[in-house]
Design an enzyme around this catalytic site. Structure first.
Site, PDB file in Angstrom:
ATOM      1  CD  GLU A 232      25.430  17.819 112.266  1.00  0.00           C
ATOM      2  OE1 GLU A 232      24.227  18.175 111.754  1.00  0.00           O
ATOM      3  OE2 GLU A 232      25.368  16.785 113.003  1.00  0.00           O
ATOM      4  CD  GLU A 343      18.996  15.659 109.197  1.00  0.00           C
ATOM      5  OE1 GLU A 343      18.491  15.383 110.226  1.00  0.00           O
ATOM      6  OE2 GLU A 343      20.092  16.097 108.949  1.00  0.00           O
TER       7      GLU A 343
END
Length: 428
Positions: A232, A343
């Protein structure tokens, strides 16, 4: 003596006095804590100091604010802005945390990987910098810049085990949820060897110390059980991890669904950095403003066809480093899903939905200049080509709090707007 010079000297005096007072205050607090801490706290402190000694490598140079930069910082405080306050250590390449890993000890620098071939030329927007470079200093060749981890950083975390890690699941793949909420676009069903996107940079409000707001891309493989592999990268605002509300460039990896492996940035052995200009975890500047100038960062992750390692590129072609293939199980081959988006953590610490913002804090339908965006979404195929997305899926698990809307044109290719304010009349 002119009025301007008097003001200049006065500001210097205030800056130095403020710094000196802070040092005395911290020293007094430390002495008091050492005097009155119970044995458990002293043991915890000893473990933290051991961790810091391991993770903070001896630098050949440390970059901190010059007097001129401190004066700028002073005026920033007057305008309710604050500098990131980071210390950046320039550490010899072979002494960085990655080389604590037994499989990396003694490994020589790798040749640069073959960059994926692009089929078209995407437009570039404003270039972003990192705040630690404002002083004009840089790390010398043969070193890598590493944000120094402090005792305060670790103490903000609930535990030493938790520090630098996403303890709970951070990938959105179905409609079940705990305290992590997402607005994402994703592709699956094929074999993927990388991904690329330009990510709009904002400073979302995070209302609880133990919450965060991030915008990133995920390269994913494995099931969504205990064998999940992810790589990520993107930007995040995390008061717990960094102690402020700046958007910061970050990376993450795991091979067991965020249980025991992996970490943010360089907080464990794993990612090998090669660049002396980019510090992982450092604040990004400038940031976008509503109806003002828009800034974004380019992120690309791809698998080197020759050696199999996963490489990271930041901005306009800055090769940052790589994740060795042996760190992973499923990702030793290829990714089975690529995901882009936002997120947040919703801790409901006040008994209702958080007001922590995602992206810019505006909903997707407000469009350019208000809503945050991802643009030029691409994936890397088996032959190391960057190709447009096909069969793009959208998912917002709490659309009244944070939502997403996609489009496609000749300038931005595949793109989407996403985000939201969190708590509102439709998101109690």
């Amino acid at each position: 003596m002119t009025t301007s010079s008097i003001i200049f000297k006065f500001v210097v005096f205030l800056v130095i006095s403020s710094s000196f007072s802070t040092v005395l205050s911290e020293h007094s607090t430390l002495q008091a804590n050492q005097t009155f801490r119970p044995k458990e706290e002293l043991l915890k402190l000893k473990k933290i100091k051991g961790y810091l000694k391991k993770i903070n490598k001896r630098p050949v140079k440390t970059i901190k604010a010059s007097i001129f930069f401190q004066i700028l910082c002073f005026f920033s405080r007057l305008s309710k802005l604050s500098p990131d306050g980071d210390l950046i250590d320039c550490v010899l390449y072979h002494l960085q945390p990655a080389f604590d890993h037994p499989q990396l000890k003694g490994m020589k620098p790798l040749e640069p990987p073959k960059r994926p071939k692009a089929n078209d030329s995407m437009n570039e927007m404003e270039e972003n910098l990192q705040l630690w470079t404002v002083s004009g200093e840089s790390c010398p060749e043969g070193t890598v810049p590493i944000r120094r981890t402090t005792e305060k950083d670790v103490l903000r975390s609930n535990s030493l085990r938790r520090f630098g890690r996403k303890i709970r699941r951070g990938v959105r793949h179905d409609t079940s949820s705990n305290d992590h909420e997402h607005a994402v676009a994703f592709v699956n069903g094929e074999q993927y060897y990388g991904a690329k996107a330009s990510i709009n940079v904002w400073t979302p409000r995070v209302t609880d110390q133990y919450e965060f707001s991030l915008s990133q891309l995920w390269v994913i493989s494995g099931t969504f059980g205990n064998d999940l592999n992810t790589i990520e990268a993107g930007w995040q605002v995390s008061p717990e991890l960094y102690g402020d509300n700046y958007p910061r460039f970050f990376t993450y990896w795991t091979t067991d669904a965020y249980q025991a492996t992996g970490c943010y940035n360089l907080l464990c052995s794993g990612f090998v950095q090669i660049n002396n200009r980019i510090a992982m975890g450092a604040a990004i500047s400038p940031r976008s403003s509503v109806n003002g100038r828009q800034f974004d960062i380019g992120i690309m992750i791809w698998k080197d066809p020759k050696h199999g390692h996963w490489w990271l590129e930041f901005g306009s072609g800055l090769l940052v480093g790589y994740w060795p293939d042996f760190l992973f199980s499923h990702l030793r081959g290829h990714a089975s899903m690529v995901q882009f988006g936002g997120e947040v953590v919703n801790s409901r610490s006040m008994g209702y939905h958080t007001s922590t913002q995602m992206g810019s804090g505006h909903f997707a339908d407000e469009g350019f200049g208000k809503a945050s965006y991802f643009r030029n979404l691409q994936v890397v195929d088996w032959d190391n080509n960057l190709i447009p997305l096909s069969n793009l899926h959208l998912l917002a698990d709490h659309p009244n709090c944070y939502d997403i809307r996609a489009g496609k044109n000749n300038v931005w290719g595949n793109y989407f707007y996403y985000g939201g304010p969190g708590r509102n009349s439709r998101c109690p």
